[in-house]
Design an enzyme around this catalytic site. Structure first.
Site, PDB file in Angstrom:
ATOM      1  CG  ASP A  92      83.906 135.080 -41.274  1.00  0.00           C
ATOM      2  OD1 ASP A  92      83.043 134.667 -42.095  1.00  0.00           O
ATOM      3  OD2 ASP A  92      83.823 136.182 -40.710  1.00  0.00           O
ATOM      4  CB  THR A 128      73.042 115.274 -65.365  1.00  0.00           C
ATOM      5  OG1 THR A 128      73.948 116.373 -65.637  1.00  0.00           O
ATOM      6  CG2 THR A 128      73.102 114.301 -66.530  1.00  0.00           C
ATOM      7  CG  HIS A 144      75.925 132.820 -50.706  1.00  0.00           C
ATOM      8  ND1 HIS A 144      74.573 133.091 -50.734  1.00  0.00           N
ATOM      9  CD2 HIS A 144      76.324 132.814 -52.001  1.00  0.00           C
ATOM     10  CE1 HIS A 144      74.178 133.239 -51.989  1.00  0.00           C
ATOM     11  NE2 HIS A 144      75.218 133.061 -52.779  1.00  0.00           N
ATOM     12  CG  ASN A 157      72.469 134.417 -47.956  1.00  0.00           C
ATOM     13  OD1 ASN A 157      72.888 133.705 -48.882  1.00  0.00           O
ATOM     14  ND2 ASN A 157      73.275 135.172 -47.223  1.00  0.00           N
ATOM     15  NE  ARG A 208      73.028 130.183 -53.949  1.00  0.00           N
ATOM     16  CZ  ARG A 208      71.963 130.861 -53.546  1.00  0.00           C
ATOM     17  NH1 ARG A 208      71.108 130.300 -52.695  1.00  0.00           N
ATOM     18  NH2 ARG A 208      71.741 132.083 -53.980  1.00  0.00           N
ATOM     19  CG  HIS A 259      74.963 127.658 -61.056  1.00  0.00           C
ATOM     20  ND1 HIS A 259      75.091 128.939 -61.520  1.00  0.00           N
ATOM     21  CD2 HIS A 259      74.920 127.766 -59.698  1.00  0.00           C
ATOM     22  CE1 HIS A 259      75.128 129.785 -60.497  1.00  0.00           C
ATOM     23  NE2 HIS A 259      75.033 129.101 -59.376  1.00  0.00           N
ATOM     24  CB  VAL A 265      79.930 137.774 -46.668  1.00  0.00           C
ATOM     25  CG1 VAL A 265      79.546 138.804 -45.617  1.00  0.00           C
ATOM     26  CG2 VAL A 265      79.012 137.865 -47.882  1.00  0.00           C
TER      27      VAL A 265
END
Ligand code: HEM
Ligand SMILES: *[C@@H]1O[C@H](CO)[C@@H](O)[C@H](O)[C@H]1NC(C)=O
Ligand SMILES: *[C@@H]1O[C@H](CO)[C@@H](O)[C@H](O)[C@H]1NC(C)=O
Length: 323
Positions: free
Chosen positions: A88, A238, A80, A110, A76, A208, A84
């Protein structure tokens, strides 16, 4: 207590780094590494740090013994990060008034949600010991994502490398990360803006298949009396395995996040995402192939390469100018 011990280890790590960098600078004058082509290459560290993936894998393997959720948390972070300012490493920067950095870690998507930063620190520390000043934090996130999926039973892929680390954050863009309450059209638009199509959207939300969500973000919005931060499994069948069962659960209307379920239930789904959900539910092989391809696409979002950006020594802060 966990926070203070991680601070201690970060401090110890950066002390070692300072010494290592000094020795290198004194003995070589300049640091030669990588090449200056724009674009990424899977062989980027083959000469400069051949054990890169092994080191990343070992640290994650250790971390998941104590916390089964870590692989999910790490992939994740790559998502994220890439959405954005491109991939980087900007997500990893902490608040720092002296360099004008406002952290992305506190935006709604976040705050009290993105996690695994200590594991990224541990990976960086191990890599700096093996090959100082070579592997970027942005590449660590890309490799950690791949390794995490592989360790959880999912596909493996060859990760294009050579990203460099940015020196800025982007709060406005981070505030606009996909939300669990976005409509399908909005999600499609946010992905399209990153060069990602409906197949990418359906495949990538397949992440997910592992990890947790706070019940405040779920279709149920918790059960009465439950704290809003109570964790539930994203994949009820699972929870820690990377497989295609997520799509089967979605077909039963039982996906946890509204943003999962819209890929089937939204009025726009029938002509766009729903057939892809059915395809991935029917074939794990199809899902794995598309997931790997979409991860590579996501990892290619506006990387810094060549002499742009820097190789951060500590993923939480931009390098101090020393000369
Ligand atoms: C379509 C847009 C997406 C939305 C709206 C979304 C939303 C969310 C939300 C709300 C959570 C729970 C956060 C919490 O409760 O603190 C979550 C968790 C997670 N997301 Fe997504 N997500 C999206 C796409 C993705 C993508 C593209 C990936 C990776 C390729 C991903 C991987 C994960 C993972 C693995 C978790 C569990 C993390 C953990 O347990 O620490 N998500 N997502
Ligand atoms: C983030 O979460 C903390 C801890 O709960 C909270 O005190 C703070 O107000 C939140 N920050 C933002 C910017 O929402
Ligand atoms: C979930 O329930 C809480 C408490 O009842 C409420 O404040 C919040 O707005 C609800 N969230 C959604 C998305 O409906």
């Amino acid at each position: 207590m966990a926070a203070s011990s991680s601070l201690l280890s970060a401090a110890r790590c950066s002390l070692l780094l300072t010494v290592a960098v000094l020795v290198l600078v004194l003995s070589h004058g300049a640091l030669a590494h990588g090449d200056s082509r724009a674009g990424l290459s899977s062989s980027f560290y083959d000469n400069s740090c051949p054990s890169t993936r092994d080191i990343v894998r070992r640290v994650i393997q250790d971390a998941r013994v104590a916390d089964a959720r870590i692989p999910a948390s790490l992939i994740r972070l790559h998502f994220h990060d890439c959405f954005v300012n491109g991939c980087d490493g900007s997500l990893l920067l902490d608040d720092d008034g002296s360099s004008g950095i406002r952290t992305e870690k506190k935006v709604p998507g976040n705050n009290r949600s993105a996690r695994g930063f200590n594991v990224v620190d541990d990976i960086k520390c191990a890599l700096e010991k093996a090959c100082p000043d070579i592997v970027s934090c942005a590449d660590i996130l890309a490799l950690a994502a791949e390794v995490s999926v592989e360790l959880a039973g999912g596909p493996s892929w060859i990760v294009p490398l050579g990203r460099r680390d940015g020196t800025k954050t982007n709060i406005e863009s981070a505030n606009d990360l996909p939300s669990p309450f976005d409509s399908l059209e909005i999600l499609q638009e946010k992905f399209r803006n990153m060069g990602l199509d409906n197949t990418d959207l359906v495949a990538l939300q397949g992440a997910h298949t592992f990890g947790r969500a706070q019940c405040q973000f779920t279709q149920k919005n918790c059960t009465s009396g439950q704290d809003r931060g109570t964790l539930v499994n994203l994949d009820v069948l699972t929870p820690d395995v990377f497989d295609n069962k997520y799509y089967g659960v979605l077909l039963q209307g039982r996906a946890q996040l509204p943003s999962d379920q819209v890929m089937l239930s939204d009025p726009f789904a029938a002509a766009t995402t729903a057939p892809i959900v059915r395809k991935f539910s029917g074939s794990q092989d199809d899902f794995f192939k598309n997931f790997a391809a979409s991860m590579i696409k996501m990892g290619n979002i506006s990387p810094l390469t060549g002499s742009d950006g820097e190789i951060r020594r500590n993923c939480r802060m931009v390098n101090k100018k020393t000369y």
